[in-house]
Motif scaffolding. Structure first.
Motif, PDB file in Angstrom:
ATOM      1  N   LEU A 170       0.831  -1.208   0.000  1.00  0.00           N
ATOM      2  CA  LEU A 170       0.000   0.000   0.000  1.00  0.00           C
ATOM      3  C   LEU A 170       0.862   1.254   0.000  1.00  0.00           C
ATOM      4  N   MET A 171       1.888   1.293   0.865  1.00  0.00           N
ATOM      5  CA  MET A 171       2.741   2.472   0.943  1.00  0.00           C
ATOM      6  C   MET A 171       3.547   2.661  -0.332  1.00  0.00           C
ATOM      7  N   TYR A 172       3.929   1.562  -0.968  1.00  0.00           N
ATOM      8  CA  TYR A 172       4.642   1.653  -2.240  1.00  0.00           C
ATOM      9  C   TYR A 172       3.815   2.414  -3.265  1.00  0.00           C
ATOM     10  N   PHE A 173       2.520   2.128  -3.310  1.00  0.00           N
ATOM     11  CA  PHE A 173       1.643   2.827  -4.249  1.00  0.00           C
ATOM     12  C   PHE A 173       1.405   4.276  -3.825  1.00  0.00           C
ATOM     13  N   VAL A 174       1.115   4.503  -2.550  1.00  0.00           N
ATOM     14  CA  VAL A 174       0.786   5.850  -2.065  1.00  0.00           C
ATOM     15  C   VAL A 174       1.962   6.807  -2.238  1.00  0.00           C
ATOM     16  N   LEU A 175       3.158   6.357  -1.903  1.00  0.00           N
ATOM     17  CA  LEU A 175       4.334   7.221  -2.008  1.00  0.00           C
ATOM     18  C   LEU A 175       4.670   7.583  -3.450  1.00  0.00           C
ATOM     19  N   ASN A 176       4.206   6.798  -4.390  1.00  0.00           N
ATOM     20  CA  ASN A 176       4.482   7.070  -5.795  1.00  0.00           C
ATOM     21  C   ASN A 176       3.533   8.101  -6.409  1.00  0.00           C
ATOM     22  N   ILE A 177       2.403   8.332  -5.785  1.00  0.00           N
ATOM     23  CA  ILE A 177       1.390   9.209  -6.386  1.00  0.00           C
ATOM     24  C   ILE A 177       1.934  10.605  -6.708  1.00  0.00           C
ATOM     25  N   PRO A 178       2.585  11.318  -5.750  1.00  0.00           N
ATOM     26  CA  PRO A 178       3.106  12.654  -6.108  1.00  0.00           C
ATOM     27  C   PRO A 178       4.195  12.612  -7.174  1.00  0.00           C
ATOM     28  N   LEU A 179       4.904  11.471  -7.263  1.00  0.00           N
ATOM     29  CA  LEU A 179       5.971  11.362  -8.255  1.00  0.00           C
ATOM     30  C   LEU A 179       5.418  11.109  -9.656  1.00  0.00           C
ATOM     31  N   PHE A 180       4.187  10.596  -9.731  1.00  0.00           N
ATOM     32  CA  PHE A 180       3.536  10.498 -11.038  1.00  0.00           C
ATOM     33  C   PHE A 180       3.343  11.898 -11.639  1.00  0.00           C
ATOM     34  N   VAL A 181       3.033  12.851 -10.787  1.00  0.00           N
ATOM     35  CA  VAL A 181       2.845  14.236 -11.246  1.00  0.00           C
ATOM     36  C   VAL A 181       4.152  14.779 -11.808  1.00  0.00           C
ATOM     37  N   LEU A 182       5.266  14.505 -11.109  1.00  0.00           N
ATOM     38  CA  LEU A 182       6.578  14.943 -11.589  1.00  0.00           C
ATOM     39  C   LEU A 182       6.896  14.328 -12.941  1.00  0.00           C
ATOM     40  N   GLY A 183       6.637  13.026 -13.088  1.00  0.00           N
ATOM     41  CA  GLY A 183       6.884  12.361 -14.363  1.00  0.00           C
ATOM     42  C   GLY A 183       6.005  12.902 -15.476  1.00  0.00           C
ATOM     43  N   TRP A 184       4.742  13.188 -15.156  1.00  0.00           N
ATOM     44  CA  TRP A 184       3.796  13.690 -16.153  1.00  0.00           C
ATOM     45  C   TRP A 184       4.228  15.045 -16.691  1.00  0.00           C
ATOM     46  N   THR A 185       4.760  15.904 -15.815  1.00  0.00           N
ATOM     47  CA  THR A 185       5.117  17.268 -16.214  1.00  0.00           C
ATOM     48  C   THR A 185       6.534  17.395 -16.761  1.00  0.00           C
ATOM     49  N   LYS A 186       7.462  16.539 -16.288  1.00  0.00           N
ATOM     50  CA  LYS A 186       8.872  16.711 -16.640  1.00  0.00           C
ATOM     51  C   LYS A 186       9.396  15.704 -17.653  1.00  0.00           C
ATOM     52  N   ILE A 187       8.764  14.548 -17.766  1.00  0.00           N
ATOM     53  CA  ILE A 187       9.307  13.505 -18.635  1.00  0.00           C
ATOM     54  C   ILE A 187       8.396  13.230 -19.821  1.00  0.00           C
ATOM     55  N   GLY A 188       7.174  12.784 -19.575  1.00  0.00           N
ATOM     56  CA  GLY A 188       6.272  12.488 -20.686  1.00  0.00           C
ATOM     57  C   GLY A 188       5.027  11.784 -20.197  1.00  0.00           C
ATOM     58  N   HIS A 189       3.933  11.964 -20.953  1.00  0.00           N
ATOM     59  CA  HIS A 189       2.648  11.398 -20.552  1.00  0.00           C
ATOM     60  C   HIS A 189       2.619   9.883 -20.711  1.00  0.00           C
ATOM     61  N   LYS A 190       3.092   9.371 -21.851  1.00  0.00           N
ATOM     62  CA  LYS A 190       3.100   7.929 -22.056  1.00  0.00           C
ATOM     63  C   LYS A 190       4.026   7.247 -21.059  1.00  0.00           C
ATOM     64  N   PHE A 191       5.178   7.850 -20.838  1.00  0.00           N
ATOM     65  CA  PHE A 191       6.127   7.321 -19.873  1.00  0.00           C
ATOM     66  C   PHE A 191       5.478   7.196 -18.498  1.00  0.00           C
TER      67      PHE A 191
END
Length: 292
Positions: free
Chosen positions: A68-89
């Motif tokens: 559960l924590m593995y998933f929860v801790l990743n949520i804010p980092l999805f935002v970083l990836g979406w804005t800085k790296i790429g949507h498909k990525f």
């Protein structure tokens, strides 16, 4: 052409989903077969999730699961990836994280008492392979993968070295809270994890290629048409054996490009001399492969 594009898109989608599944299985096996029985911590978000799980077991009236924590801790980092790296990525990263969380629950831990050194080596190697395989197929496994890729895009620093540096925090936490013996084995598995990632995920590695040839234009055209790399041309070179006039070509490529450039040179000039050396860092204009 439309059919070919459709096939490429379908193949690319399947390969990324397959890479996400391979990672999810690898992290679940490493966690439940080696790290948990060996009482040690992984790298990155998985390690932080394990720490929170251990703290909840000891100091809270309820247990917060690692998955559960593995998933929860990743949520804010999805935002970083979406804005800085790429949507498909980021989409495929989310798929990998969700699969990983599920597999951590599905793959049941082993109730064994293996040697901690064995657990550290195999846990780090298996997870490192899964992570590197995912990165090699254009997705990440979340957490420090995303931060590490953004960091590499800005500085050019090796991903594995960044991974090892940041995870010193986990080693220190494991030492202060749970004892330095566990911290030692955690450090070992983190180090192995980072080295295996670097061995599998080679996109960030740069190679300098020097080509000595009597047919430079064919090689130049092949490199620029297929690889879109800049080339430095040195004219009026002379071979010491036959005293023939030659041209020296120098270019920087990703390690991924090694097969292509060998085929280009072999086709244009079978007698060309080519040397390759690894480059620590590149300054100036160099186009990274895009991550989408």
């Amino acid at each position: 052409m439309d059919q070919l594009d459709k096939f490429n898109r379908k193949y690319n989608f399947v390969s990324k989903i397959s890479a996400a599944f391979v990672y999810s299985l690898a992290v679940a096996i490493a966690l439940n077969f080696f790290w948990t029985p060996g009482h040690m911590y992984s790298s990155g978000i998985t390690g932080f999730a394990q720490l929170i799980n251990s703290i909840s077991q000891r100091f809270l009236p309820f247990e917060i699961s690692t998955s559960l924590m593995y998933f929860v801790l990743n949520i804010p980092l999805f935002v970083l990836g979406w804005t800085k790296i790429g949507h498909k990525f980021t989409f495929f990263t989310a798929v990998a994280v969700i699969m990983g969380s599920i597999m951590m629950k599905v793959v049941q831990p082993l109730n064994v008492h293996w040697d901690p050194l064995l657990c550290a080596i195999f846990g780090g190697a298996i997870n490192g392979f899964g992570t590197g395989f995912a990165l090699k197929n254009g997705i990440s496994t979340g957490g420090l993968d995303i931060v590490g890729i953004v960091f590499r895009m800005k500085t050019g620093t090796s991903y594995g070295k960044f991974n090892i540096l940041v995870n010193l925090i986990i080693i220190a936490a494991a030492g202060f809270v749970f004892g330095w013996t566990r911290a030692l084995y955690s450090a070992l598995t983190i180090f192995i994890n980072g080295r295996v990632i670097d061995a599998v995920y080679t996109q960030h590695k740069k190679m300098q290629v020097m080509i000595i040839t009597e047919h430079p234009q064919d090689i130049i055209d092949g490199i620029q048409d297929k690889m879109h790399r800049g080339i430095t041309i040195l004219h009026d070179a002379e071979g010491a054996y036959g005293h023939t006039e030659k041209t020296v070509l120098i270019t920087i490529i990703d390690r991924y490009d090694m097969y292509d450039i060998r085929q280009i040179v072999r086709k244009a000039d079978p007698y060309a001399f080519m040397s390759v050396s690894e480059v620590e860092k590149v300054y100036g204009r160099f186009k990274e492969q895009e991550i989408v």
